[in-house]
Design a protein around this motif. Structure first.
Motif, PDB file in Angstrom:
ATOM      1  N   GLY A 222      23.350 -24.186 -31.301  1.00  0.00           N
ATOM      2  CA  GLY A 222      22.343 -23.131 -31.417  1.00  0.00           C
ATOM      3  C   GLY A 222      21.307 -23.457 -32.482  1.00  0.00           C
ATOM      4  N   LEU A 223      21.773 -23.936 -33.639  1.00  0.00           N
ATOM      5  CA  LEU A 223      20.855 -24.317 -34.719  1.00  0.00           C
ATOM      6  C   LEU A 223      19.988 -25.511 -34.313  1.00  0.00           C
ATOM      7  CD1 LEU A 223      23.084 -23.947 -37.907  1.00  0.00           C
ATOM      8  CD2 LEU A 223      21.031 -22.631 -37.363  1.00  0.00           C
ATOM      9  N   LYS A 224      20.617 -26.489 -33.658  1.00  0.00           N
ATOM     10  CA  LYS A 224      19.869 -27.686 -33.240  1.00  0.00           C
ATOM     11  C   LYS A 224      18.835 -27.348 -32.167  1.00  0.00           C
ATOM     12  CE  LYS A 224      23.607 -30.835 -34.449  1.00  0.00           C
ATOM     13  NZ  LYS A 224      24.731 -31.642 -33.935  1.00  0.00           N
ATOM     14  N   ALA A 225      19.193 -26.418 -31.285  1.00  0.00           N
ATOM     15  CA  ALA A 225      18.230 -25.993 -30.261  1.00  0.00           C
ATOM     16  C   ALA A 225      17.057 -25.248 -30.896  1.00  0.00           C
ATOM     17  CB  ALA A 225      18.927 -25.109 -29.231  1.00  0.00           C
ATOM     18  N   PHE A 226      17.340 -24.468 -31.945  1.00  0.00           N
ATOM     19  CA  PHE A 226      16.265 -23.796 -32.680  1.00  0.00           C
ATOM     20  C   PHE A 226      15.346 -24.832 -33.326  1.00  0.00           C
ATOM     21  CE2 PHE A 226      15.048 -22.238 -37.005  1.00  0.00           C
ATOM     22  CZ  PHE A 226      14.009 -21.425 -36.593  1.00  0.00           C
ATOM     23  N   ILE A 227      15.954 -25.875 -33.914  1.00  0.00           N
ATOM     24  CA  ILE A 227      15.167 -26.963 -34.498  1.00  0.00           C
ATOM     25  C   ILE A 227      14.326 -27.650 -33.428  1.00  0.00           C
ATOM     26  CG2 ILE A 227      15.346 -29.249 -35.597  1.00  0.00           C
ATOM     27  CD1 ILE A 227      17.845 -28.108 -37.068  1.00  0.00           C
ATOM     28  N   ALA A 228      14.922 -27.838 -32.237  1.00  0.00           N
ATOM     29  CA  ALA A 228      14.196 -28.458 -31.120  1.00  0.00           C
ATOM     30  C   ALA A 228      12.989 -27.607 -30.721  1.00  0.00           C
ATOM     31  CB  ALA A 228      15.126 -28.643 -29.925  1.00  0.00           C
ATOM     32  N   ALA A 229      13.177 -26.280 -30.712  1.00  0.00           N
ATOM     33  CA  ALA A 229      12.083 -25.374 -30.360  1.00  0.00           C
ATOM     34  C   ALA A 229      10.957 -25.447 -31.393  1.00  0.00           C
ATOM     35  CB  ALA A 229      12.607 -23.944 -30.237  1.00  0.00           C
ATOM     36  N   VAL A 230      11.332 -25.485 -32.680  1.00  0.00           N
ATOM     37  CA  VAL A 230      10.331 -25.599 -33.753  1.00  0.00           C
ATOM     38  C   VAL A 230       9.645 -26.960 -33.698  1.00  0.00           C
ATOM     39  CG1 VAL A 230      10.005 -25.659 -36.270  1.00  0.00           C
ATOM     40  CG2 VAL A 230      11.545 -23.976 -35.245  1.00  0.00           C
ATOM     41  N   PHE A 231      10.433 -28.001 -33.448  1.00  0.00           N
ATOM     42  CA  PHE A 231       9.906 -29.369 -33.383  1.00  0.00           C
ATOM     43  C   PHE A 231       8.855 -29.501 -32.271  1.00  0.00           C
ATOM     44  CE2 PHE A 231      10.174 -33.794 -31.826  1.00  0.00           C
ATOM     45  CZ  PHE A 231       9.902 -34.480 -32.996  1.00  0.00           C
ATOM     46  N   GLY A 232       9.144 -28.919 -31.120  1.00  0.00           N
ATOM     47  CA  GLY A 232       8.204 -29.018 -29.998  1.00  0.00           C
ATOM     48  C   GLY A 232       7.048 -28.045 -30.094  1.00  0.00           C
ATOM     49  N   GLY A 233       7.248 -26.965 -30.832  1.00  0.00           N
ATOM     50  CA  GLY A 233       6.225 -25.912 -30.932  1.00  0.00           C
ATOM     51  C   GLY A 233       6.797 -24.614 -30.417  1.00  0.00           C
ATOM     52  N   ILE A 234       7.366 -23.795 -31.293  1.00  0.00           N
ATOM     53  CA  ILE A 234       8.057 -22.588 -30.845  1.00  0.00           C
ATOM     54  C   ILE A 234       7.080 -21.607 -30.193  1.00  0.00           C
ATOM     55  CG2 ILE A 234       7.916 -21.314 -33.043  1.00  0.00           C
ATOM     56  CD1 ILE A 234      10.978 -20.594 -32.383  1.00  0.00           C
ATOM     57  N   GLY A 235       7.510 -21.065 -29.061  1.00  0.00           N
ATOM     58  CA  GLY A 235       6.627 -20.215 -28.267  1.00  0.00           C
ATOM     59  C   GLY A 235       5.974 -20.968 -27.126  1.00  0.00           C
ATOM     60  N   ILE A 236       6.174 -22.290 -27.083  1.00  0.00           N
ATOM     61  CA  ILE A 236       5.563 -23.126 -26.039  1.00  0.00           C
ATOM     62  C   ILE A 236       6.684 -23.738 -25.203  1.00  0.00           C
ATOM     63  CG2 ILE A 236       4.108 -25.150 -25.594  1.00  0.00           C
ATOM     64  CD1 ILE A 236       2.870 -24.574 -28.414  1.00  0.00           C
ATOM     65  N   ILE A 237       6.750 -23.404 -23.916  1.00  0.00           N
ATOM     66  CA  ILE A 237       7.869 -23.819 -23.061  1.00  0.00           C
ATOM     67  C   ILE A 237       7.983 -25.342 -22.926  1.00  0.00           C
ATOM     68  CG2 ILE A 237       8.711 -23.764 -20.667  1.00  0.00           C
ATOM     69  CD1 ILE A 237       7.956 -20.789 -20.632  1.00  0.00           C
ATOM     70  N   PRO A 238       6.907 -26.068 -22.605  1.00  0.00           N
ATOM     71  CA  PRO A 238       7.050 -27.533 -22.530  1.00  0.00           C
ATOM     72  C   PRO A 238       7.455 -28.152 -23.872  1.00  0.00           C
ATOM     73  CG  PRO A 238       5.000 -26.820 -21.490  1.00  0.00           C
ATOM     74  CD  PRO A 238       5.559 -25.644 -22.228  1.00  0.00           C
ATOM     75  N   GLY A 239       7.012 -27.544 -24.966  1.00  0.00           N
ATOM     76  CA  GLY A 239       7.358 -28.032 -26.298  1.00  0.00           C
ATOM     77  C   GLY A 239       8.845 -27.921 -26.573  1.00  0.00           C
ATOM     78  N   ALA A 240       9.461 -26.817 -26.134  1.00  0.00           N
ATOM     79  CA  ALA A 240      10.901 -26.630 -26.328  1.00  0.00           C
ATOM     80  C   ALA A 240      11.692 -27.680 -25.564  1.00  0.00           C
ATOM     81  CB  ALA A 240      11.309 -25.232 -25.875  1.00  0.00           C
ATOM     82  N   ALA A 241      11.269 -27.939 -24.319  1.00  0.00           N
ATOM     83  CA  ALA A 241      11.952 -28.952 -23.503  1.00  0.00           C
ATOM     84  C   ALA A 241      11.824 -30.330 -24.151  1.00  0.00           C
ATOM     85  CB  ALA A 241      11.373 -28.961 -22.098  1.00  0.00           C
ATOM     86  N   LEU A 242      10.607 -30.655 -24.578  1.00  0.00           N
ATOM     87  CA  LEU A 242      10.365 -31.951 -25.231  1.00  0.00           C
ATOM     88  C   LEU A 242      11.188 -32.076 -26.511  1.00  0.00           C
ATOM     89  CD1 LEU A 242       8.749 -34.604 -25.574  1.00  0.00           C
ATOM     90  CD2 LEU A 242       6.982 -33.260 -26.753  1.00  0.00           C
ATOM     91  N   GLY A 243      11.187 -31.023 -27.327  1.00  0.00           N
ATOM     92  CA  GLY A 243      11.946 -31.025 -28.579  1.00  0.00           C
ATOM     93  C   GLY A 243      13.432 -31.219 -28.337  1.00  0.00           C
ATOM     94  N   GLY A 244      13.975 -30.578 -27.301  1.00  0.00           N
ATOM     95  CA  GLY A 244      15.390 -30.720 -26.973  1.00  0.00           C
ATOM     96  C   GLY A 244      15.755 -32.155 -26.645  1.00  0.00           C
ATOM     97  N   PHE A 245      14.950 -32.795 -25.809  1.00  0.00           N
ATOM     98  CA  PHE A 245      15.219 -34.190 -25.438  1.00  0.00           C
ATOM     99  C   PHE A 245      15.102 -35.114 -26.649  1.00  0.00           C
ATOM    100  CE2 PHE A 245      14.137 -32.794 -21.019  1.00  0.00           C
ATOM    101  CZ  PHE A 245      15.329 -33.187 -20.426  1.00  0.00           C
ATOM    102  N   VAL A 246      14.090 -34.907 -27.480  1.00  0.00           N
ATOM    103  CA  VAL A 246      13.886 -35.768 -28.656  1.00  0.00           C
ATOM    104  C   VAL A 246      15.040 -35.629 -29.639  1.00  0.00           C
ATOM    105  CG1 VAL A 246      12.426 -36.178 -30.686  1.00  0.00           C
ATOM    106  CG2 VAL A 246      11.370 -35.833 -28.456  1.00  0.00           C
ATOM    107  N   ILE A 247      15.472 -34.386 -29.913  1.00  0.00           N
ATOM    108  CA  ILE A 247      16.588 -34.158 -30.836  1.00  0.00           C
ATOM    109  C   ILE A 247      17.868 -34.794 -30.305  1.00  0.00           C
ATOM    110  CG2 ILE A 247      18.092 -32.400 -31.867  1.00  0.00           C
ATOM    111  CD1 ILE A 247      15.375 -32.547 -33.228  1.00  0.00           C
ATOM    112  N   GLY A 248      18.110 -34.658 -29.010  1.00  0.00           N
ATOM    113  CA  GLY A 248      19.301 -35.262 -28.400  1.00  0.00           C
ATOM    114  C   GLY A 248      19.302 -36.776 -28.527  1.00  0.00           C
ATOM    115  N   ILE A 249      18.143 -37.385 -28.294  1.00  0.00           N
ATOM    116  CA  ILE A 249      18.027 -38.851 -28.388  1.00  0.00           C
ATOM    117  C   ILE A 249      18.211 -39.312 -29.836  1.00  0.00           C
ATOM    118  CG2 ILE A 249      16.393 -40.776 -28.179  1.00  0.00           C
ATOM    119  CD1 ILE A 249      15.245 -39.283 -25.695  1.00  0.00           C
ATOM    120  N   ILE A 250      17.575 -38.625 -30.771  1.00  0.00           N
ATOM    121  CA  ILE A 250      17.701 -38.999 -32.196  1.00  0.00           C
ATOM    122  C   ILE A 250      19.161 -38.895 -32.639  1.00  0.00           C
ATOM    123  CG2 ILE A 250      17.148 -38.276 -34.552  1.00  0.00           C
ATOM    124  CD1 ILE A 250      14.355 -37.489 -33.494  1.00  0.00           C
TER     125      ILE A 250
END
Length: 291
Positions: A222-250
């Motif tokens: 849950g915390l990592k997904a929140f970080i992914a949302a902030v990383f991609g741009g919270i409030g922006i749907i494509p940003g959340a998806a991108l952030g999730g993939f980047v955090i998982g890869i890192i």
């Protein structure tokens, strides 16, 4: 270290974070609330899947659909009982309530079913496919394909349906949307239902992937997904998806390099760096707020 293999592993994990991050970002985009109980919805999704498969011996798709439906209802109930009464309150009041709901769900699950880790039923016979550059398992293929399908479906709903247009209108200006005849309460409830169903799907898929679930399993993701949302741009749907993939890869690459004990620390360090360098996230735009 096999780069291509770790990339596949990272994408599989990242797709789960992306599903979770989408729930965070949609709720924040529409009512400016960080729903910290979202990780517990993910955990509940895994447990619903666990009981459904054990009791009724269903295959993956019915299990996913039942889990997503039950968690969508749970998400709507949480919004109605905990968040709606505080909608006109300060943001800090809603944030504290979200944290309280998170602890409440955890405590209730530990009280009623115990804190023990349980093996998730293996309803898919796992096989590995050698693709020369990397090996991918059947479960990883299912996780990636299901996650991408759900993200694509979400994008269709948001961009091409009446409720999706209502969601976008409410996110811009709830009062103006209400004046235009949009039922703001129904729209917010629908947003919680969609976000919770995506989290539930992530819970079932991760239970299948790691073959274990427990009442505290939603805290770190849950915390990592929140970080992914902030990383991609919270409030922006494509940003959340991108952030999730980047955090998982890192996270996967950090583990592959032998720094498994520090993978969580690296993810949290990314949050600090993003907030310092680009607070709006990768795809976000800086917006000035009136004091």
């Amino acid at each position: 270290m096999d780069i291509f293999q770790q990339l596949i592993n990272g994408l599989s994990l990242g797709s789960i974070y992306a599903l979770l991050a989408l729930g965070y970002t949609m709720v924040y985009g529409i009512i400016k609330l960080i729903n910290f109980a979202h990780g517990e919805i993910y955990m509940m999704g895994a447990f619903v899947g666990y009981y459904v498969t054990n009791q009724f011996k269903l295959s993956l798709i019915p299990t996913l659909l039942i889990s997503m439906t039950i968690c969508a209802i749970l998400g709507v109930l949480i919004e109605f009982l905990a968040y709606r009464p505080l909608r006109k309150s300060t943001r800090i009041a809603a944030l504290i309530t979200a944290i309280g709901v998170s602890f409440l769900i955890q405590s209730l699950m530990v009280y009623f079913i115990g804190a023990d880790t349980r093996p998730f039923p293996q309803i898919i016979e796992n096989t590995n496919y050698d693709m020369k550059l990397f090996t991918i398992s059947k479960i990883q293929l299912i996780i990636l394909s299901t996650s991408i399908f759900l993200m694509f479906l979400l994008q269709l709903i948001v961009k091409h349906t009446k409720m999706g247009k209502a969601m976008r209108a409410v996110s811009v200006d709830p009062d103006a949307a209400q004046l235009m005849g949009i039922n703001v309460n129904h729209t917010i409830s629908f947003t919680f239902a969609i976000g919770s169903s995506l989290a539930a799907a992530g819970g079932v898929l991760i239970g299948l992937y790691y073959n274990s679930i427990d009442p505290m399993m939603g805290v770190a993701p849950g915390l990592k997904a929140f970080i992914a949302a902030v990383f991609g741009g919270i409030g922006i749907i494509p940003g959340a998806a991108l952030g999730g993939f980047v955090i998982g890869i890192i996270e996967t690459f950090v583990s592959a390099l032998g720094f498994t004990a520090y993978r969580d620390a690296v993810v949290y360090a990314i949050l600090i760096i993003v907030l310092l360098v680009k607070p709006a996230g990768l795809l976000g735009k800086n917006v000035k707020e009136k004091v």
